[in-house]
Design a protein around this motif. Structure first.
Motif, PDB file in Angstrom:
ATOM      1  N   GLY A 422       0.769  -1.235   0.000  1.00 32.60           N
ATOM      2  CA  GLY A 422       0.000   0.000   0.000  1.00 32.60           C
ATOM      3  C   GLY A 422       0.796   1.278   0.000  1.00 32.60           C
ATOM      4  N   PHE A 423       2.136   1.187  -0.168  1.00 36.28           N
ATOM      5  CA  PHE A 423       2.930   2.409  -0.048  1.00 36.28           C
ATOM      6  C   PHE A 423       2.658   3.411  -1.170  1.00 36.28           C
ATOM      7  CE2 PHE A 423       5.591  -0.270  -2.694  1.00 36.28           C
ATOM      8  CZ  PHE A 423       6.218   0.601  -3.569  1.00 36.28           C
ATOM      9  N   GLN A 424       2.156   2.925  -2.318  1.00 33.33           N
ATOM     10  CA  GLN A 424       1.847   3.873  -3.407  1.00 33.33           C
ATOM     11  C   GLN A 424       0.441   4.456  -3.312  1.00 33.33           C
ATOM     12  OE1 GLN A 424       2.306   0.390  -4.540  1.00 33.33           O
ATOM     13  NE2 GLN A 424       3.743   0.477  -6.241  1.00 33.33           N
ATOM     14  N   ASP A 425      -0.394   3.942  -2.392  1.00 40.49           N
ATOM     15  CA  ASP A 425      -1.801   4.365  -2.367  1.00 40.49           C
ATOM     16  C   ASP A 425      -1.948   5.871  -2.231  1.00 40.49           C
ATOM     17  OD1 ASP A 425      -2.463   1.729  -2.620  1.00 40.49           O
ATOM     18  OD2 ASP A 425      -3.208   1.472  -0.569  1.00 40.49           O
ATOM     19  N   ALA A 426      -1.100   6.463  -1.401  1.00 41.87           N
ATOM     20  CA  ALA A 426      -1.193   7.912  -1.199  1.00 41.87           C
ATOM     21  C   ALA A 426      -0.874   8.671  -2.485  1.00 41.87           C
ATOM     22  CB  ALA A 426      -0.246   8.345  -0.084  1.00 41.87           C
ATOM     23  N   LEU A 427       0.058   8.142  -3.278  1.00 44.56           N
ATOM     24  CA  LEU A 427       0.380   8.797  -4.549  1.00 44.56           C
ATOM     25  C   LEU A 427      -0.750   8.625  -5.556  1.00 44.56           C
ATOM     26  CD1 LEU A 427       4.127   7.706  -4.874  1.00 44.56           C
ATOM     27  CD2 LEU A 427       3.278   9.990  -4.341  1.00 44.56           C
ATOM     28  N   ARG A 428      -1.327   7.437  -5.611  1.00 44.84           N
ATOM     29  CA  ARG A 428      -2.427   7.196  -6.549  1.00 44.84           C
ATOM     30  C   ARG A 428      -3.638   8.075  -6.240  1.00 44.84           C
ATOM     31  NH1 ARG A 428      -1.298   1.437  -5.640  1.00 44.84           N
ATOM     32  NH2 ARG A 428      -0.208   0.549  -7.419  1.00 44.84           N
ATOM     33  N   ALA A 429      -3.799   8.433  -4.969  1.00 40.92           N
ATOM     34  CA  ALA A 429      -4.979   9.199  -4.562  1.00 40.92           C
ATOM     35  C   ALA A 429      -4.860  10.687  -4.855  1.00 40.92           C
ATOM     36  CB  ALA A 429      -5.231   9.003  -3.068  1.00 40.92           C
ATOM     37  N   VAL A 430      -3.657  11.161  -5.206  1.00 45.94           N
ATOM     38  CA  VAL A 430      -3.458  12.594  -5.437  1.00 45.94           C
ATOM     39  C   VAL A 430      -4.179  13.027  -6.715  1.00 45.94           C
ATOM     40  CG1 VAL A 430      -1.747  14.375  -5.961  1.00 45.94           C
ATOM     41  CG2 VAL A 430      -1.265  12.667  -4.190  1.00 45.94           C
ATOM     42  N   ARG A 431      -4.913  14.121  -6.625  1.00 43.00           N
ATOM     43  CA  ARG A 431      -5.583  14.721  -7.777  1.00 43.00           C
ATOM     44  C   ARG A 431      -5.224  16.215  -7.836  1.00 43.00           C
ATOM     45  NH1 ARG A 431      -6.229  10.040  -8.193  1.00 43.00           N
ATOM     46  NH2 ARG A 431      -8.076   8.873  -8.862  1.00 43.00           N
ATOM     47  N   PRO A 432      -5.059  16.761  -9.045  1.00 46.34           N
ATOM     48  CA  PRO A 432      -5.126  16.059 -10.333  1.00 46.34           C
ATOM     49  C   PRO A 432      -3.833  15.304 -10.594  1.00 46.34           C
ATOM     50  CG  PRO A 432      -4.579  18.350 -10.706  1.00 46.34           C
ATOM     51  CD  PRO A 432      -4.820  18.208  -9.224  1.00 46.34           C
ATOM     52  N   ARG A 433      -3.958  14.224 -11.379  1.00 50.63           N
ATOM     53  CA  ARG A 433      -2.756  13.519 -11.810  1.00 50.63           C
ATOM     54  C   ARG A 433      -2.067  14.316 -12.912  1.00 50.63           C
ATOM     55  NH1 ARG A 433      -5.134   7.305 -11.997  1.00 50.63           N
ATOM     56  NH2 ARG A 433      -5.305   7.057  -9.712  1.00 50.63           N
ATOM     57  N   GLN A 434      -0.747  14.269 -12.877  1.00 46.73           N
ATOM     58  CA  GLN A 434       0.028  15.045 -13.842  1.00 46.73           C
ATOM     59  C   GLN A 434       0.427  14.188 -15.041  1.00 46.73           C
ATOM     60  OE1 GLN A 434       0.098  18.164 -13.243  1.00 46.73           O
ATOM     61  NE2 GLN A 434      -0.704  17.932 -11.155  1.00 46.73           N
ATOM     62  N   PRO A 435       0.529  14.787 -16.216  1.00 47.75           N
ATOM     63  CA  PRO A 435       1.010  14.019 -17.372  1.00 47.75           C
ATOM     64  C   PRO A 435       2.477  13.650 -17.184  1.00 47.75           C
ATOM     65  CG  PRO A 435       0.856  16.352 -17.908  1.00 47.75           C
ATOM     66  CD  PRO A 435       0.238  16.193 -16.547  1.00 47.75           C
ATOM     67  N   MET A 436       2.869  12.524 -17.736  1.00 50.81           N
ATOM     68  CA  MET A 436       4.260  12.109 -17.637  1.00 50.81           C
ATOM     69  C   MET A 436       5.116  13.013 -18.520  1.00 50.81           C
ATOM     70  SD  MET A 436       6.266  10.091 -16.047  1.00 50.81           S
ATOM     71  CE  MET A 436       4.984   9.054 -15.316  1.00 50.81           C
ATOM     72  N   PRO A 437       6.124  13.664 -17.950  1.00 49.15           N
ATOM     73  CA  PRO A 437       6.931  14.593 -18.745  1.00 49.15           C
ATOM     74  C   PRO A 437       7.947  13.876 -19.621  1.00 49.15           C
ATOM     75  CG  PRO A 437       7.804  14.463 -16.536  1.00 49.15           C
ATOM     76  CD  PRO A 437       6.551  13.605 -16.547  1.00 49.15           C
ATOM     77  N   GLU A 438       8.468  14.589 -20.592  1.00 52.59           N
ATOM     78  CA  GLU A 438       9.621  14.103 -21.334  1.00 52.59           C
ATOM     79  C   GLU A 438      10.832  14.114 -20.413  1.00 52.59           C
ATOM     80  OE1 GLU A 438       9.898  12.930 -24.529  1.00 52.59           O
ATOM     81  OE2 GLU A 438       7.697  12.948 -24.449  1.00 52.59           O
TER      82      GLU A 438
END
Length: 457
Positions: A422-438
């Motif tokens: 569950g360590f990524q759950d907090a990151l997945r819950a963040v809104r808005p999600r950002q586009p993956m940069p170059e």
């Protein structure tokens, strides 16, 4: 994508290879390095509610299950293993490749530039029974014949037999830690570089200068008692009040450990850099027209603050606030979700007193963060030098809006095994999600290395 079965998945180097390789494929980090492990999340949640006397044997069995037999290790060809490590990465051309010491901040640095990392050090878990974690003298001699046979078969390696009864107590009941360091690139790493590094590309050598007292058991065979974490080397050998309390808690009947005398020091088994590899890399680069840049750092966490500041500046260049800090812990890191959440990554080696102090020092010197999210690696034991949940709560209170634990219950720490799932759950819950940069350009990597040398020199 699978790593060679001979290396431990439950380890820094292999977990970080998986995290970075998955990122370069455009994917998130799976729990414990394998997507199939997600099915064990309910089991981990149930185990976290059990009493410690039941949890500890379960942890020992699970974490020690990767141990290979001595006969398997004697015949192991590490060139084939290295080929398996290199094959984890996408088959394309890269402007740079990192080689050398392990580190979570280094993984985030590679992710920012879209480049792979080849570890110098790998952990080979060896099946071990009947040796108490509190008997380092016995442990040092138990596998000496196997170590000698392995080294005769693999002349380019140094073997560090690492024995840490403080932090690895539960795992040592089932396996021994053979950490091996490359002194030469070897055919697999050389082929990866010639096939995938752009002409004139950069080989960045990550060199952690951390050293540790060792006992030399043979040519290229070292025994390291203790490891980086909550207590320094002298407390392992000389004892201290907190070591005595730790041994009392586990009813060992001891007040200190009796270890073989150290006769020299060497690069620390898990994190330190073996300098012979640098000479081989330099000669290889000269033959093939590649550039070599060095990235020296003193401690495993020394890159954490500079990389965090790199990400913060990168976000602001993209018009993002850079006001959310995500604190990784040991193998709990996910570069993909870190960027999708617009989070600034700060890697801590373990949830121990020195790591907490270094994180406070970073927060003392940077602009305050509105949000701080904290992952905590749970190794199942009340080890000496471990930080308490209350100490981490005080750290989280430094967020100006909200500080939260990420995927771990402070009431069950350090035995909340859900943290691996569950360590990524907090990151997945963040809104808005950002586009993956170059990826950042290689010129920015040159700038980072130049600034790092100025600050470190």
């Amino acid at each position: 994508m699978k790593l060679p079965p001979e290396v431990a998945g439950f380890d820094s180097a292999s977990a970080m290879v998986v995290a970075l390789a998955r990122f370069l494929y455009g994917q998130a980090t799976p729990p414990l390095g394998k997507p199939a492990m997600r099915a064990l999340r309910p089991v981990a949640a149930a185990a976290s509610r059990l009493p410690a006397r039941v949890q500890e044997p379960l942890y020992s069995v699970f974490s020690g299950a990767e141990g290979r037999t001595e006969s398997e290790l004697r015949e192991l060809d590490m060139d084939a293993v290295s080929a398996g490590i290199a094959s984890a990465y996408p088959r394309r051309h890269y402007p740079a490749v990192m080689i050398g010491s392990s580190g979570g901040a280094l993984v985030h640095l590679c992710a920012a530039f879209g480049v792979p990392w080849l570890p110098q050090t790998l952990l080979l878990p060896v099946r071990q029974r009947g040796i108490s974690p509190d008997e380092p003298r016995q442990a040092a001699q138990a596998l000496a014949g196997t170590a000698q046979a392995f080294l005769e078969h693999n002349p380019d390696l140094v073997l560090h037999h690492m024995h840490d009864p403080n932090q690895d107590r539960l795992t040592l009941r089932r396996m021994a830690y053979f950490r091996v360091k490359r002194q030469r690139l070897g055919p697999a790493y050389e082929k990866f570089l010639t096939d995938h590094l752009e002409p004139g590309g950069v080989i960045v050598v990550a060199e952690c200068g951390k050293r540790w007292p060792v006992t030399r058991l043979g040519d290229r065979h070292l025994f390291q008692f203790g490891a980086v974490g909550g207590i320094p080397p002298e407390e392992y050998r000389d004892g201290s009040d907190r070591v005595t309390e730790y041994l009392r808690r586990y009813r060992t009947g001891k007040t200190r450990w009796d270890a073989p005398a150290a006769d020299s020091d060497a690069p620390e088994a898990e994190w330190g850099f073996e300098s012979a590899l640098l000479h081989d890399i330099t000669a290889f680069a000269d033959r093939h027209g590649f550039r070599v840049r060095r990235l020296p750092f003193d401690e495993p966490e020394s890159l954490s603050a500079p990389v965090a500041e790199l990400y913060r500046a990168w976000y602001r260049q993209r018009g993002l606030p850079g006001n959310r800090l995500y604190v990784d812990s040991f193998m709990l890191l996910d570069p993909w979700w870190t960027l999708r959440a617009g989070a600034v990554p700060y890697w801590s080696v373990f949830p121990v007193q020195p790591s907490l102090a270094q994180l406070h020092r970073y927060l003392d010197t940077t602009e305050p963060y509105e949000h701080i999210q904290l992952a905590l690696f749970c190794h199942g034991a009340e080890s000496a030098g471990l930080t308490t949940a209350d100490e981490w709560r005080r750290l989280l209170s430094r967020a100006t809006v909200e500080g939260t634990f990420a995927g771990v219950s402070p009431n069950r720490y350090p035995r909340d095994f859900r943290t691996f799932f569950g360590f990524q759950d907090a990151l997945r819950a963040v809104r808005p999600r950002q586009p993956m940069p170059e990826p950042l350009p290689v010129t920015a990597l040159d700038d980072f290395l130049g600034r790092h040398h100025t600050l470190a020199g």
